[in-house]
Design an enzyme around this catalytic site. Structure first.
Site, PDB file in Angstrom:
ATOM      1  N   GLY A 244      11.378 -12.807  65.429  1.00 59.51           N
ATOM      2  CA  GLY A 244      12.136 -11.579  65.587  1.00 59.51           C
ATOM      3  C   GLY A 244      11.567 -10.459  64.732  1.00 59.51           C
ATOM      4  N   GLY A 246      11.596  -6.852  62.135  1.00 59.09           N
ATOM      5  CA  GLY A 246      12.216  -6.241  60.973  1.00 59.09           C
ATOM      6  C   GLY A 246      12.133  -7.055  59.698  1.00 59.09           C
ATOM      7  CB  CYS A 272       7.590 -15.712  63.366  1.00 56.19           C
ATOM      8  SG  CYS A 272       6.774 -14.164  62.922  1.00 56.19           S
ATOM      9  CG  LEU A 273      13.294 -13.255  61.528  1.00 57.71           C
ATOM     10  CD1 LEU A 273      13.016 -12.442  60.276  1.00 57.71           C
ATOM     11  CD2 LEU A 273      14.069 -12.418  62.540  1.00 57.71           C
ATOM     12  CD  GLN A 276       9.183 -13.578  57.963  1.00 59.74           C
ATOM     13  OE1 GLN A 276      10.086 -12.741  58.122  1.00 59.74           O
ATOM     14  NE2 GLN A 276       7.967 -13.405  58.445  1.00 59.74           N
ATOM     15  CE1 TYR A 317       9.344  -6.865  54.934  1.00 57.99           C
ATOM     16  CE2 TYR A 317       9.058  -7.020  57.313  1.00 57.99           C
ATOM     17  CZ  TYR A 317       9.400  -6.290  56.189  1.00 57.99           C
ATOM     18  OH  TYR A 317       9.767  -4.975  56.331  1.00 57.99           O
ATOM     19  CG  HIS A 355       3.951 -16.356  67.039  1.00 58.52           C
ATOM     20  ND1 HIS A 355       5.102 -16.120  67.760  1.00 58.52           N
ATOM     21  CD2 HIS A 355       4.040 -15.567  65.946  1.00 58.52           C
ATOM     22  CE1 HIS A 355       5.847 -15.231  67.128  1.00 58.52           C
ATOM     23  NE2 HIS A 355       5.215 -14.875  66.023  1.00 58.52           N
ATOM     24  CD  GLU A 357       4.546 -18.154  70.597  1.00 54.96           C
ATOM     25  OE1 GLU A 357       4.419 -16.933  70.409  1.00 54.96           O
ATOM     26  OE2 GLU A 357       4.764 -18.959  69.666  1.00 54.96           O
TER      27      GLU A 357
END
Length: 376
Positions: A244, A246, A272-273, A276, A317, A355, A357
């Protein structure tokens, strides 16, 4: 479609004039660069790019056009795309629309006839910066004023914009939109998982189905107590935390819910997000990288096998090294030695920053979906 003037102001004071294609208007976002040689449509429709202008280092963009099958979500979420040269005519039998027409349909600003090498070096040396681009406003001072008044990317909860509003079942794998044959085509495990949608890519859901999992996608606002009850009742076997956009540190409510899932010992897998957020929920806050990792050619070393995998990346991030106090590093980025994968010691949770995928990108990390399925 013809090109039109577009004016750009970057927060470091840079003011440029270029050509615009696709939609008209004024857009604000953070400028980042992506080194992938292909997959521009997948990149632009990846919800993780919400609030960002993507500079493509590949000089020719738009050659193969666009089509509905290659979308990673229902629409384009990026603020805009910046390319050296675009193509108005597509040369691919799968194409149903040119890139300029595609961007116009998705109300997205395209920028071309600009030195993308210079912009890439600017971001590489100075980090990602906020910028504004407009086909309507040519005044440097007016653009500067509007940019200063706009919220910064780390101040916006983009998850509310990109997450699904209602639960739904995703029941087809890669290249199978019939929803009829994926069970026969895979080693069906008969296990159901919940995928929390923070901006999930369609191909991540495809790969979860490919390894034989039933996938129910739920909004980012879902409550842990409901998922825990379903897990204890044997209705679901685990929870996936999606990618995701931001800054993850502003997502206080999702972090609180993940803490509850961790406490309940539910099997968790994050990408990923999601990777985190798992770190933050365990008490180890993320930090922002100098210019992030965006591309399809990043070498990552698998700590267990010693094999170097070439991976797709998209993140600004990163989790801190201190998380090693409670987790084992399973993958390491060989470009900058940052953590790419974690296995938590006291909870049934693991995650990767890259990632697997591979959309777009190499397929060397797809085994990670199998790893999740086998642990349920």
């Amino acid at each position: 479609m013809s090109l039109k003037p577009v004016w750009i102001y970057v927060e470091n004071g840079l003011f440029l004039e270029a050509k615009g294609f696709g939609a008209s208007g004024t857009r604000v976002g953070e400028i980042v660069f992506n080194t992938s040689m292909s997959g521009y449509q997948e990149i632009m429709s990846d919800p993780s790019y919400a609030g960002q202008f993507v500079v493509f280092t590949m000089p020719e963009i738009g050659i193969v056009g666009t089509n509905d099958a290659d979308m990673e979500s229902a629409k384009v979420h990026a603020s805009g795309m910046i390319v050296r040269k675009t193509n108005f005519e597509a040369s691919n039998f799968r194409s149903s629309s040119s890139l300029p027409d595609f961007l116009e349909a998705h109300k997205t600003l395209g920028i071309c006839d600009i030195d993308t090498r210079y912009l890439t070096k600017m971001v590489r040396d100075g980090g990602p910066r906020m910028m504004i681009a407009s086909t309507e406003i040519s005044s440097k001072e007016e653009l500067k004023r509007l940019l200063e008044e706009a919220p910064r990317i780390e101040e916006v909860d983009y998850i509310q914009q990109v997450s699904t509003k209602e639960p739904y079942v995703h029941n087809y794998g890669a290249w199978d939109e019939t929803a009829l044959s994926y069970k026969e085509a895979t080693n069906y495990l008969g296990k159901k998982i919940i995928a929390i949608d923070f901006g999930v890519k369609r191909n991540i859901l495809n790969e979860l189905c490919e390894v034989g999992l039933e996938v129910e996608v739920v909004p980012s606002t879902c409550k842990a107590e409901e998922l825990i009850a379903r897990y204890e009742a044997g209705e679901i076997s685990g929870v996936f935390l999606s990618n995701g956009p931001g800054d993850p540190l502003i997502l206080a409510e999702p972090i609180a819910q993940i803490k509850a899932l961790i406490k309940a010992k539910i099997p968790l897998f994050g990408i990923c997000l999601g990777h985190q957020l798992l770190s933050i929920a365990h008490g180890y806050p993320t930090y922002k990288l100098k210019f992030g990792q965006h591309g399809g050619n990043h070498p990552v070393k698998n700590s267990a096998t010693g094999i170097v995998e070439i991976t797709a990346q998209n993140h600004n991030y990163n989790v801190p090294d201190a998380v090693c106090e409670i987790a084992t590093v399973t993958h390491m980025n060989l470009f900058d030695k940052t953590i790419e994968g974690l296995e938590y010691k006291e909870t049934p949770a693991f995650s990767v920053q890259h990632h697997p995928e591979a959309s777009p990108g190499p397929h060397e990390s797809k085994y990670i979906f199998q790893t999740f399925a086998k642990r349920l």
